[in-house]
Design an enzyme around this catalytic site. Sequence first.
Site, PDB file in Angstrom:
ATOM      1  N   CYS A 105       0.714  -8.279  -3.063  1.00 26.52           N
ATOM      2  CA  CYS A 105       0.223  -6.924  -3.361  1.00 26.52           C
ATOM      3  C   CYS A 105      -1.021  -6.937  -4.246  1.00 26.52           C
ATOM      4  O   CYS A 105      -1.972  -6.190  -3.995  1.00 26.52           O
ATOM      5  CB  CYS A 105       1.319  -6.062  -3.963  1.00 26.52           C
ATOM      6  SG  CYS A 105       2.104  -6.694  -5.445  1.00 26.52           S
ATOM      7  N   ASP A 310      -1.558   2.282  -2.019  1.00 29.58           N
ATOM      8  CA  ASP A 310      -0.424   1.383  -2.206  1.00 29.58           C
ATOM      9  C   ASP A 310      -0.404   0.329  -1.100  1.00 29.58           C
ATOM     10  O   ASP A 310      -0.365   0.673   0.079  1.00 29.58           O
ATOM     11  CB  ASP A 310       0.869   2.204  -2.161  1.00 29.58           C
ATOM     12  CG  ASP A 310       2.087   1.441  -2.643  1.00 29.58           C
ATOM     13  OD1 ASP A 310       2.085   0.201  -2.532  1.00 29.58           O
ATOM     14  OD2 ASP A 310       3.032   2.083  -3.131  1.00 29.58           O
ATOM     15  N   HIS A 312       2.005  -1.724  -0.393  1.00 26.14           N
ATOM     16  CA  HIS A 312       3.362  -2.161  -0.086  1.00 26.14           C
ATOM     17  C   HIS A 312       3.887  -1.598   1.232  1.00 26.14           C
ATOM     18  O   HIS A 312       4.968  -1.016   1.305  1.00 26.14           O
ATOM     19  CB  HIS A 312       4.308  -1.780  -1.231  1.00 26.14           C
ATOM     20  CG  HIS A 312       3.969  -2.453  -2.510  1.00 26.14           C
ATOM     21  ND1 HIS A 312       3.036  -1.939  -3.390  1.00 26.14           N
ATOM     22  CD2 HIS A 312       4.420  -3.604  -3.070  1.00 26.14           C
ATOM     23  CE1 HIS A 312       2.937  -2.747  -4.438  1.00 26.14           C
ATOM     24  NE2 HIS A 312       3.769  -3.763  -4.261  1.00 26.14           N
TER      25      HIS A 312
END
Length: 425
Positions: A105, A310, A312
Amino acid sequence: MSSCRERDSPPIGGEGRRAENNKQDRVRTVGMDAATLTYDTLRFGEFEDFPETSEPVWILGKEYNALAEKDEILSDVTSRLWFTYRKNFPPIGGTGPTSDTGWGCMLRCGQMILGEALLCRHLGRDWRWATDQKQREDYISILNAFIDKKDSYYSIHQIAQMGVGEGKPIGQWYGPNTVAQVLKKLAVFDTWSRLVVHVAMDNTVVIEEIKRLCMPWLDAAGACAEAAGVSELNGCLEGACALAEEETALWRPLVLLIPLRLGLSDINEAYIETLKQCFMLPQSLGVIGGKPNSAHYFIGYVGEELIYLDPHTTQLAVEPCDDGQVPDDTYHCQHPPCRMHICELDPSIAAGFFCKTEDEFDDWCMRIRRLSCKKGGLPMFELVDSQPSHMVSIDTLNLTPDFSDSDRLERFFDSEDEEFEILSL
């Protein structure tokens, strides 16, 4: 400004409620393999529309009205490059992982902040992406620099393997400073963009140091002046002391990354207003950081909430088409951006800025000095004209640090790395 300690109500959009649900989800996932504890299993599909608020919205140096310019806000956010977990790409190092789910990440956030710099460098901050528009050649070249394969300048393969050469095994989590150091090294090989990536250490930005890096002809000119006299400077540059043509450009575009620690375990409230001001600067590239268990790419704020992309989400790796075009729908976030209360931010971050010209850098310096004079917040870093006597610059010495240097330098900045990793109970 609301107090981090006293805040007891959820932020705009119910993020506080979702955070509590996520916490319960994590408790229920005891024993789950770390690589599967991702955005997909915790929050996929929980996107809320952008808040109806009269507070100004700031996205990478641009101000918007959420009530009247929602489409413009979403267009701006969608136009940023969105790099997420991928799977089914060629094995890293030939025999390594074929997915970065669960560990990549922060590497993806590093790609996003550098991707924004490349967009500004080649297409301009006002460029906008649309689903069916013909792809510009420069845009295709930018995407190809991040495709998940070993020969792309800034691929997950290159970032991970550069870490291996510096003592970071593939699959080990990077902190903000670590990824900044790796991107700095990789940028040297990008002869198309010719960026200067400078990582400012010790909370200090040295103007003289940056100008020497972005205008390398200054050192050559100084050496010639000493040898031949100032009056013969121009002739000297054209003769034996002349640099290669690409090195005599007046200014090499600057990507300035500043690793910072804004508190011990939580962000110090005194830095919050200053952090917000960084998103208002026209040179802003945003911030990479996050909170325990996840790294994010922060691109702006509204009220007391940070706006972020993000990484993820696990998507399939992309292969360029035979005609050279790149299927790019999955490289742009086409849902409303995520938001979190600023007090949830982990104090270990890296702020980024892009200055395409010397004038833009001088303007950035002026704005930073004005911010340091404002009341209501502490400066996050120091801006000085010349090298303080107690500092030793790796850039100025023209040394490439091995990781014995980097580990020492980031011991302070990345001391919370383990808190970002998947939590096991």
